[in-house]
Motif scaffolding. Structure first.
Motif, mmCIF file in Angstrom:
data_model
loop_
_atom_site.group_PDB
_atom_site.id
_atom_site.type_symbol
_atom_site.label_atom_id
_atom_site.label_comp_id
_atom_site.label_asym_id
_atom_site.label_seq_id
_atom_site.Cartn_x
_atom_site.Cartn_y
_atom_site.Cartn_z
ATOM 1 N N ALA A 23 0.790 -1.256 -0.042
ATOM 2 C CA ALA A 23 0.168 -0.005 -0.007
ATOM 3 C C ALA A 23 1.003 1.217 0.069
ATOM 4 O O ALA A 23 1.928 1.311 0.780
ATOM 5 C CB ALA A 23 -0.920 -0.021 1.287
ATOM 6 N N PHE A 24 0.582 2.186 -0.851
ATOM 7 C CA PHE A 24 0.957 3.653 -0.712
ATOM 8 C C PHE A 24 0.065 4.381 -0.222
ATOM 9 O O PHE A 24 -1.272 4.596 -0.519
ATOM 10 C CB PHE A 24 1.391 3.796 -2.173
ATOM 11 N N GLU A 25 0.529 5.254 0.776
ATOM 12 C CA GLU A 25 -0.440 6.156 1.476
ATOM 13 C C GLU A 25 0.248 7.773 1.365
ATOM 14 O O GLU A 25 1.154 7.815 1.921
ATOM 15 C CB GLU A 25 -0.411 5.851 3.003
ATOM 16 N N ASN A 26 -0.635 8.682 0.539
ATOM 17 C CA ASN A 26 -0.216 10.032 0.526
ATOM 18 C C ASN A 26 1.292 10.101 0.005
ATOM 19 O O ASN A 26 1.846 11.198 0.697
ATOM 20 C CB ASN A 26 -0.561 10.602 1.696
ATOM 21 N N ASP A 40 0.480 13.180 -3.700
ATOM 22 C CA ASP A 40 -0.467 12.792 -2.762
ATOM 23 C C ASP A 40 -1.251 11.590 -3.282
ATOM 24 O O ASP A 40 -2.497 11.211 -3.508
ATOM 25 C CB ASP A 40 -1.574 13.884 -2.362
ATOM 26 N N SER A 42 -2.383 7.755 -3.073
ATOM 27 C CA SER A 42 -2.813 6.802 -2.355
ATOM 28 C C SER A 42 -3.355 5.509 -3.029
ATOM 29 O O SER A 42 -4.077 5.599 -3.778
ATOM 30 C CB SER A 42 -4.009 7.025 -1.258
ATOM 31 N N GLY A 77 4.654 10.915 3.107
ATOM 32 C CA GLY A 77 3.635 9.611 2.903
ATOM 33 C C GLY A 77 4.500 8.363 3.524
ATOM 34 O O GLY A 77 5.643 8.449 3.764
ATOM 35 N N ARG A 78 3.662 7.245 3.200
ATOM 36 C CA ARG A 78 4.174 6.010 3.754
ATOM 37 C C ARG A 78 3.953 4.782 2.719
ATOM 38 O O ARG A 78 3.090 4.818 1.988
ATOM 39 C CB ARG A 78 3.679 5.415 4.974
ATOM 40 N N GLU A 85 4.736 -0.693 8.143
ATOM 41 C CA GLU A 85 5.367 0.353 7.380
ATOM 42 C C GLU A 85 7.156 -0.025 7.005
ATOM 43 O O GLU A 85 7.667 -0.498 7.897
ATOM 44 C CB GLU A 85 5.522 1.613 8.296
#
Length: 368
Positions: A23-26, A40, A42, A77-78, A85
């Motif tokens: 997963a890519f977050e922001n 950004d 996600s 982001g993460r 993570e």
């Protein structure tokens, strides 16, 4: 490559990996101040899924892949692997610690190493015997076990691509990343190598993210497609979602060649040179863009909704590509029609639209 009872060689079944959710977050990224490459974003690839990152050059596809692999750090982001993570404000795991495999666009094989040594190059945690065993299994998956002692220069482009795939699969990664893996192949080879690669991915059950700029390739390979433009995620979903229900004109144009007309909603319709198009819920007075796929025409020499004159026609095998002059149209209308639909001498014809190939987008509201 295994040998059956009849003495025939065959590709062995891929070993199963434990697929993960990536997963890519922001995620945002910039190579220099003021020039963002990702904005950004996600997005997530589900376990065992083939997710295609699609978009034009410079849209951020490869940068997002490099961030996932740990080659490039994100600005904000993460990145999470199964909810853990692996890159973010609190941690940055190096590539070798991520259980993520990467197939480069140019295959990146070492020319001075044998095929076997190329494939076992990353298996440093294993003994020499174990690494050789795993590498031979990986070569068997792609049908190239008999080339173990050869060097990359003796292989075709398609075979080199399969070696690169075997090298990436040898450590049994939870996620496999592929950057334009078929772009260097002859067009005649692409279909077969792509089909073989997809079969291997299905057998290995690894989560895969494939970067491509080719919409048809994304539709052929991906369980889902994520379309990027200027570093932003424009739309994500199944191929049929993006094709049938595009979020905007950019998405529609990426999957189809279009004829585009501008108009305004009056009386529940948009008037174009091809006739009145149902406004399909748009408000009265709204400015709209009507997009008609080149495949969206029925043609006849005797009847139809709109008159047209053939300016040029190109024979393409199954279909003909027509350029048509239509009264009121500022530029020629293009149509792809089945060969034989019109006689060789046809010049003045009639057009009818297929509603399923007509798309409508609001452009702007008229100012007061």
């Amino acid at each position: 490559m295994a040998i059956d009872e009849a003495g025939r060689t065959r590709r062995t079944t891929a070993g199963v990996t434990f697929a993960a959710r990536l997963a890519f977050e922001n995620i945002s990224h910039a190579f220099s101040p003021g020039s963002e490459t990702l904005r950004d974003v996600s997005l997530a690839a589900e376990p065992g899924e083939v997710l295609c990152l699609l978009g034009p050059s410079g849209s951020g596809k490869t940068t997002l892949l490099r961030i996932a692999a740990g080659i490039e750090p994100q600005a904000t982001g993460r990145v999470l692997l199964n909810g853990r993570e692996i890159a973010g404000p609190s941690i940055f795991l190096p590539p070798e610690k991520r259980s993520i495999g990467l197939v480069f666009q140019d295959f990146a094989l070492f020319p001075h190493m044998t095929i076997l040594d190329n494939v076992r190059f990353g298996l440093t945690a294993l003994s020499a015997a174990e690494a050789r065993h795993e590498a031979m299994i990986a070569l068997g998956r792609v049908g190239l076990q008999s080339y173990a002692g050869s060097y990359p220069h003796v292989l075709s482009g398609g075979e080199q691509q399969r070696v690169a795939l075997a090298r990436a699969l040898a450590p049994r990664p939870a996620v496999l990343l592929m950057d334009e893996p078929f772009s260097g192949l002859d067009s005649r080879l692409k279909d077969s190598v792509r089909a073989e690669t997809l079969a291997i991915l299905r057998e290995s059950r690894a989560t895969a993210i494939v970067v491509t700029h080719d919409a048809e390739e994304a539709m052929r390979m991906g369980d889902r497609i994520a379309l990027l433009k200027d570093g932003r995620l424009v739309q994500a979903g199944r191929a049929e979602d993006l094709y049938l229900k595009p979020a905007d004109l950019f998405v529609a144009g990426f999957f189809s060649e279009l004829n585009v007309f501008a108009g305004k909603v009056r009386g529940g319709a948009v008037e174009t040179s091809l006739g009145a198009i149902d406004a399909d819920g748009l408000s009265e007075g709204v400015h709209a863009t009507v997009a008609v796929r080149t495949t969206g025409f029925d043609v006849s020499e005797s009847e139809g909704a709109t008159e047209a004159r053939i300016l040029s026609r190109r024979y393409l095998g199954v279909v003909e590509l027509l350029e048509l002059a239509v009264p009121g149209a500022e530029s020629p209308v293009r149509a792809r029609v089945r060969c034989g639909a019109l006689s060789a001498k046809a010049r003045d014809i009639w057009l009818s639209l297929r509603k399923s190939d007509v798309l409508l987008f609001e452009t702007r509201r008229e100012s007061a």
